[in-house]
Design a protein around this motif. Structure first.
Motif: not given
Length: 235
Positions: A156, A184, A187, A191, A193, A198, A201
């Motif tokens: 990230l 999110q 993102i 990544t 994920s 996320v 994190t």
């Protein structure tokens, strides 16, 4: 209705892909058509015929695929001044991924035959295409390595630094806003994920004073500290 580049009244960014190639950019604009697309509109789909390449003048575009399980891994976010849809156009193959507008966008698009002719007539343009495609291959290789060897936190932070590279250089150590506003979920797609991880994190990095988060906006409070954090052993 499209019109050729010599008739455009847009503010065209001279940096990015055509940085230092003013003559080539002028030739590109002569054969380019302008196109405006709305947020969430698809520019092209995976497996489409590759008949055009694109220069992004305004807005943001994501390059992604849809997996057999319905997930949408995102490989790139394209920002103003960048070209996309290059690799398959040069190779004459069908699209390997899809492109979708994250915001309202303004594009310059050039037909494949016109772009290949430009590359033949302008060796510096051909060289730039090779350089850019090489960098993108290295980026994807690094992303694959990150997924295999790094935790979500590291992936990230690397993503945020990558998206903010130009802004960090201009800020010279001060806080910077990540220029692309991502959900999110987006993102997570970039990544490897999930959205909950996320969210957790980002909250942890905010508590450490590395970033601040408001709605879909992320500010890097201390890019230098983020770089230092990447050298820390992962827990």
């Amino acid at each position: 209705m499209s019109s050729h580049g010599t008739q455009m009244d847009w503010h065209l960014i001279k940096g990015g892909f055509f940085d230092g190639l003013e003559r080539e950019f002028a030739a590109f604009r002569v054969v380019a058509d302008k196109r405006r697309i709305k947020k969430n509109e698809i520019v092209f789909f995976e497996n489409d015929l590759c008949d055009r390449s694109f220069y992004l003048d305004q807005g943001s575009v994501k390059i992604f695929r849809v997996s057999l399980h319905g997930k949408e891994p995102t490989f790139f976010i394209r920002s103003p001044g960048e070209m996309f849809g290059l690799a398959e156009v040069v190779g004459g193959e069908r699209r390997k991924a899809s492109a979708q507008a994250l915001t309202d966008c303004a594009l310059l698009e050039v037909a494949r035959d016109d772009f290949l002719t430009l590359m033949l007539e302008h060796p510096l343009l051909a060289r730039r295409v090779i350089e850019v495609l090489g960098k993108r291959i290295r980026y994807l290789s690094e992303q694959l390595e990150n997924v295999m060897t790094c935790g979500v936190g590291t992936r990230l932070l690397k993503l945020l630094l990558c998206l903010s590279h130009d802004e960090i250089a201009q800020a010279r150590g001060g806080p910077v806003d990540v220029p692309v506003r991502l959900t999110q979920g987006q993102i997570a797609a970039m990544t490897g994920s999930c959205q909950q991880t996320v969210s957790e994190t980002l909250a942890a990095f905010e508590q450490r004073g590395l970033i601040s988060v408001s709605r879909r906006s992320i500010r890097l409070l201390d890019p230098g500290a983020i770089v230092d954090a990447l050298s820390e052993p992962e827990s």
